[in-house]
Design an enzyme around this catalytic site. Structure first.
Site, PDB file in Angstrom:
ATOM      1  CB  CYS A   1       5.594   5.758 -11.917  1.00 20.93           C
ATOM      2  SG  CYS A   1       5.821   4.124 -12.659  1.00 20.93           S
TER       3      CYS A   1
ATOM      4  CB  CYS B   1       4.173  -4.142   1.796  1.00 23.21           C
ATOM      5  SG  CYS B   1       4.550  -3.241   0.290  1.00 23.21           S
TER       6      CYS B   1
ATOM      7  CD  GLU C   1       9.538   3.332   2.538  1.00 25.38           C
ATOM      8  OE1 GLU C   1      10.156   4.329   2.935  1.00 25.38           O
ATOM      9  OE2 GLU C   1       8.363   3.370   2.146  1.00 25.38           O
TER      10      GLU C   1
ATOM     11  CB  CYS D   1       5.692   2.308  -2.028  1.00 25.03           C
ATOM     12  SG  CYS D   1       5.101   3.067  -3.534  1.00 25.03           S
TER      13      CYS D   1
ATOM     14  CB  CYS E   1       5.910   6.182  -7.835  1.00 22.64           C
ATOM     15  SG  CYS E   1       6.522   4.975  -6.654  1.00 22.64           S
TER      16      CYS E   1
ATOM     17  N   GLY F   1      10.759  -0.161  -5.485  1.00 21.69           N
ATOM     18  CA  GLY F   1      11.450  -0.900  -6.530  1.00 21.69           C
ATOM     19  C   GLY F   1      10.518  -1.634  -7.466  1.00 21.69           C
ATOM     20  CD  GLU F   2       8.605  -3.509 -11.995  1.00 28.73           C
ATOM     21  OE1 GLU F   2       7.682  -2.772 -11.624  1.00 28.73           O
ATOM     22  OE2 GLU F   2       8.448  -4.725 -12.227  1.00 28.73           O
TER      23      GLU F   2
ATOM     24  CB  CYS G   1      12.161   2.611  -8.282  1.00 25.96           C
ATOM     25  SG  CYS G   1      11.232   1.785  -9.608  1.00 25.96           S
TER      26      CYS G   1
ATOM     27  CG  ASN H   1      -1.028   7.281  -0.722  1.00 23.95           C
ATOM     28  OD1 ASN H   1      -1.693   7.644   0.235  1.00 23.95           O
ATOM     29  ND2 ASN H   1      -0.836   6.007  -1.018  1.00 23.95           N
TER      30      ASN H   1
ATOM     31  CG  LEU I   1      -3.728  -1.051 -17.005  1.00 21.58           C
ATOM     32  CD1 LEU I   1      -2.652  -1.746 -17.814  1.00 21.58           C
ATOM     33  CD2 LEU I   1      -5.086  -1.689 -17.274  1.00 21.58           C
ATOM     34  CG  HIS I   2      -1.682   3.305 -12.254  1.00 23.91           C
ATOM     35  ND1 HIS I   2      -2.491   3.097 -11.166  1.00 23.91           N
ATOM     36  CD2 HIS I   2      -0.432   2.913 -11.862  1.00 23.91           C
ATOM     37  CE1 HIS I   2      -1.771   2.624 -10.162  1.00 23.91           C
ATOM     38  NE2 HIS I   2      -0.527   2.483 -10.557  1.00 23.91           N
TER      39      HIS I   2
END
Ligand code: SAH
Length: 344
Positions: free
Chosen positions: A111, A100, A87, A335, A114, A161-162, A107, A292, A217-218
């Site tokens: 995380c 984007c 996407e 995402c 995510c 993805g990373e 991925c 989200n 970072l989070h």
């Protein structure tokens, strides 16, 4: 094997030679492909060449589904040559259009908040498949270009993805995108977001590609970060900040830190102060993100007033910070949300 979309001009020129075609055909094919035209639409090419090209792997994308949000944000679900689904999200701003893009199908970073990571990694995208997302969005929005002339003026590598887990393809994509014979999107108009794979961040600093590096970072404390992001077990916040400093010194670009405060986890005044102390004397900006709906339902976003309070502490500590506005809520804009509901 390279698909047509993966080829830069020199690779395309080599292909033309192999096919017994004139070298100038390379530029024609490259330009048209990168701007989103199909091979059938390349009317300047002899039919025989078009047929030859159609028999080769493309590594393009096809629009499988398109959702348009009330705020104008467009979500594309793209089908790849091998049936994988990815996407992209197109955001129309006054100054131009930002796309984007996804860099992997799925991925493997894991995380906990995510959606992209739910089914694990299916495979890396090729550089061409990243470029093809831009080409498709450019073509699809060409009638009403946001930035006057061009529909896609900026790219953020912030979808599924990373990107630094697919390093070579991500870097090749940035070089492809920058070629003025194709999309001509300068690295300065490209942002790459990473969960902070430190060795690759350092490598990227030496590529001579001044992309904006965004670092998810989070958390300012390693114990908390490890709970949220498995990659945190390999690299400490201190290592990440050091790599960010190196990036700034090599590229002259400020870095962006992404931070989603989560209720009761990383949202205390002490967290804000610790974050600020890590960022002292670093040329950077912090984007605060509303979490989200997450993979782990127990994780809750902050209410608006608490977000403002967190932001105010950072500001008081001298940090450049903004709260990122959310677009496309009604079309599962975040995402991986749409792809994962499709996989289900
Ligand atoms: N792998 C890269 C890029 C993809 S994720 C990275 O980690 O940066 C893009 C951004 O969306 C990251 O900042 C990520 O932390 C954030 N994100 C993922 N899930 C989210 C969620 N549920 N709510 C808010 N942001 C989220």
């Amino acid at each position: 094997m390279n698909g047509l979309f993966d080829m830069d001009i020199s690779e395309m020129t080599a292909l033309m030679k192999e096919l017994g075609e004139a070298p100038y055909r390379a530029g024609q094919v490259f330009s048209k492909l990168q701007m989103g035209y199909s091979i059938d639409e390349m009317s300047e090419l002899p039919k025989a060449l078009r047929e030859k090209l159609k028999s080769l792997p493309l590594h393009g994308v096809r629009i499988e589904r398109k959702l348009i949000s009330r705020d104008g944000t467009i979500k594309y679900l793209f089908l790849l040559d091998d049936g994988n689904i990815i996407e992209s999200v197109y955001m129309n701003y006054k100054h131009g259009g930002t796309l984007c893009i996804s860099t992997q199908a799925g991925c493997r970073m894991g995380c906990v908040f995510c959606a992209s990571t739910i089914g694990g990694l299916s495979r890396n995208l090729t550089a061409g498949e990243m470029a093809a997302q831009c080409a498709a969005a450019e073509r699809d929005n060409a009638a009403e270009p946001a930035g006057g002339g061009r529909a896609v003026t900026n790219v953020v590598m912030m979808g599924c993805g990373e990107p630094l887990d697919n390093y070579e393809n991500a870097v090749k994509f940035i070089r492809l995108a920058g070629d003025p014979r194709g999309m001509g999107i300068s690295p300065r108009n490209i942002s790459l977001s990473t969960c902070a794979l430190v060795p690759q961040m350092k490598k990227l600093a030496e590529e001579g590609l001044p992309v904006t590096l965004c670092i998810s970072l989070h958390a300012a404390r390693d114990e908390i970060r490890k709970k949220l992001m498995p990659a945190a077990s390999a690299y400490s916040v201190r290592d990440i900040i050091d790599a960010a400093r190196l990036y700034v010194s090599r590229t002259g670009r400020r870095v962006i830190f992404e931070y989603a405060p989560i209720k009761g986890l990383n949202d205390s005044p002490e967290d804000a102060k610790m974050l600020a102390s890590h960022l002292k004397n670093l040329q950077c900006h912090v984007n605060l993100i509303y979490l989200n709906p997450a993979r782990e339902a127990a994780l809750e976003p902050l209410e608006h007033k608490d977000m403002k309070r967190f932001e105010a502490i950072l500001k008081a500590e001298g940090v450049s910070v903004t709260i990122r506005r959310s677009l496309g809520k009604d079309i599962q804009g975040a995402c991986g949300q749409l792809r994962s509901s499709r996989l289900e």
